[in-house]
Design an enzyme around this catalytic site. Sequence first.
Site, PDB file in Angstrom:
ATOM      1  N   SER A   1      13.843  22.046 -15.345  1.00 18.51           N
ATOM      2  CA  SER A   1      12.641  22.854 -15.511  1.00 18.51           C
ATOM      3  C   SER A   1      13.013  24.203 -16.113  1.00 18.51           C
ATOM      4  O   SER A   1      14.085  24.740 -15.832  1.00 18.51           O
ATOM      5  CB  SER A   1      11.986  23.055 -14.142  1.00 18.51           C
ATOM      6  OG  SER A   1      11.192  24.230 -14.145  1.00 18.51           O
TER       7      SER A   1
ATOM      8  N   HIS B   1       0.834  -1.220   0.000  1.00 15.46           N
ATOM      9  CA  HIS B   1       0.000   0.000   0.000  1.00 15.46           C
ATOM     10  C   HIS B   1       0.866   1.267   0.000  1.00 15.46           C
ATOM     11  O   HIS B   1       0.424   2.309   0.454  1.00 15.46           O
ATOM     12  CB  HIS B   1      -0.955   0.040   1.200  1.00 15.46           C
ATOM     13  CG  HIS B   1      -1.694  -1.241   1.435  1.00 15.46           C
ATOM     14  ND1 HIS B   1      -2.972  -1.471   0.985  1.00 15.46           N
ATOM     15  CD2 HIS B   1      -1.312  -2.384   2.068  1.00 15.46           C
ATOM     16  CE1 HIS B   1      -3.351  -2.692   1.341  1.00 15.46           C
ATOM     17  NE2 HIS B   1      -2.362  -3.276   1.986  1.00 15.46           N
TER      18      HIS B   1
ATOM     19  N   LYS C   1      15.388  21.989 -10.307  1.00 15.86           N
ATOM     20  CA  LYS C   1      14.710  20.733 -10.603  1.00 15.86           C
ATOM     21  C   LYS C   1      15.561  19.713 -11.338  1.00 15.86           C
ATOM     22  O   LYS C   1      16.335  20.030 -12.222  1.00 15.86           O
ATOM     23  CB  LYS C   1      13.458  21.005 -11.444  1.00 15.86           C
ATOM     24  CG  LYS C   1      12.396  21.767 -10.693  1.00 15.86           C
ATOM     25  CD  LYS C   1      11.643  20.878  -9.737  1.00 15.86           C
ATOM     26  CE  LYS C   1      10.519  20.181 -10.482  1.00 15.86           C
ATOM     27  NZ  LYS C   1       9.864  19.223  -9.593  1.00 15.86           N
TER      28      LYS C   1
ATOM     29  N   GLU D   1       8.920   8.757 -16.526  1.00 17.63           N
ATOM     30  CA  GLU D   1       7.532   9.202 -16.702  1.00 17.63           C
ATOM     31  C   GLU D   1       7.045   8.918 -18.119  1.00 17.63           C
ATOM     32  O   GLU D   1       5.887   8.550 -18.334  1.00 17.63           O
ATOM     33  CB  GLU D   1       7.417  10.695 -16.394  1.00 17.63           C
ATOM     34  CG  GLU D   1       7.653  11.006 -14.921  1.00 17.63           C
ATOM     35  CD  GLU D   1       7.856  12.493 -14.685  1.00 17.63           C
ATOM     36  OE1 GLU D   1       6.865  13.232 -14.720  1.00 17.63           O
ATOM     37  OE2 GLU D   1       9.008  12.921 -14.499  1.00 17.63           O
TER      38      GLU D   1
END
Length: 490
Positions: free
Chosen positions: A278, A157, A284, A291
């Site tokens: 970024s 979980h 970043k 992704e």
Amino acid sequence: MKLWGGRFAQGGRDAHFEKFSESFSVDRRLVQYDLLANQAYVKALGAAGVLSGAEVRQLRRGLRAIARTLERNPNRWRTESAEDVHTWVEERLEREVGLVARKLRTGRSRNDLVATETRLYAKSETARLQSAILELLEALVHQARAHADVVMPGYTHLQPAQPVLFSHYLLAYHEMLARDFDRLESGKRRADELPLGSGALAGAAFPLDRESLARELGFARPTRNSIDATSDRDFLSEFLFCCALTMIHLSRLAEDLIIYSSPGFGYVELADAYSTGSSIMPQKKNPDSLELIRGKAATVLGKLAGTLALLKGLPLAYDRDLQEDKAALFEATDITHDSLVLAARVIATLAVRPSAMAKATTVGFLTATEIADELARRGVAFAQAHEQVGRLVYACLNSTRDTRGGGRGQDRTHGQEAKKPRTFYEISDEEARRYIPSWDPELRKIATSPADAIRRRDVIGGTAPSQVNKQLRDAEGRLAQFKRRLGRTE
Ligand code: ARG
């Protein structure tokens, strides 16, 4: 050029529909297979007495000439158009060898031809995907070897559960992908039947030796039923399923590593080459490679679902709807292949941070089960042991700055600010005994030794170092076997 113009009025074509129905822009990718299938077919027509020896030689020479032109100039496609790749080849052949080219499609339909070529394609792409899977399997085994003893929190979980070895975690993906490797191979066995000779649907009306035609094109055998052969796309659906499931495995791996590379975890760090920054936030470092893999898994899943939907409700035998199968096949294959290659590189260059993982094993009460297990070994009923340890955890979580201890409902906290959660490492023996009457140094040791918890899971498939070592050796053995199967040597 049309392969079917005679029956139609001159000039009655609609350019919009012509463009709508063409598949050359997609199926030209099959041209090598079209040339191969034609070479074999011409030979079979010769053997059946349909073509003379001279005609066979002429046609085969013409087909070879087209192949050579394509080798010399692989980009000539860009400027050409045709209804489909089969039409294009026939047209080209007529330019090479003249009117004898018109004998090429005797006894044959594009229905058995396209089914043949798509199977040839799926068979050869199977090997390409398998070798990409192999790269990733190697990278996983490599990292598992290099970090064999690194301990990390295991999750269920996505909540801290029990400590496991990082190598054990990596080998879980090895298992999934090894099954994908196998699955592709077993799908290939069913794709390994030759449709050519099935004609439009009823079988060729010329005495073709389909057994030798199958051998010539590298198929295990000819298909048994011409109606099935021209309309079935099981092999393609299975292939897409293999792609989709492989992508889902990659997507789960990507998701894990995206989480584990987030500073809140910091268990791993992606190489700069596979990260991006970024345009507004200078600090970043984003895991875009992972992704994108996760995102592209959705596309491949869609190709599978779309193809199954395409087949549902199609009357036998061939229907033009089937033309849509190839775009799905090609795109899914490319995405899966490229994702595997990328995933292998991301894994191979991944920096592992054992100290961040070790630190994380001291929070989250990962050894709670160990304490309950030990109490059960001492004769406490497990349900009762579970309750006692649960109360200890509750006390740790709900302790306050000024009030040490204070059981359930007794803490004098007003608002979250005053809470100061503690770990098993910070609890006093005296307090622990309030919840676990038999608390002693042995239990304290168990509560604070994640590595011991790992060692105790000494069953086949468990996370104990001795077991994971066996799993590693087994994985390495399978890798070598997979390589042999692909005909690779090292
Ligand atoms: N381009 C077609 C396809 O991919 C080839 C078969 C066409 N057959 C036909 N009967 N119109 O399915």
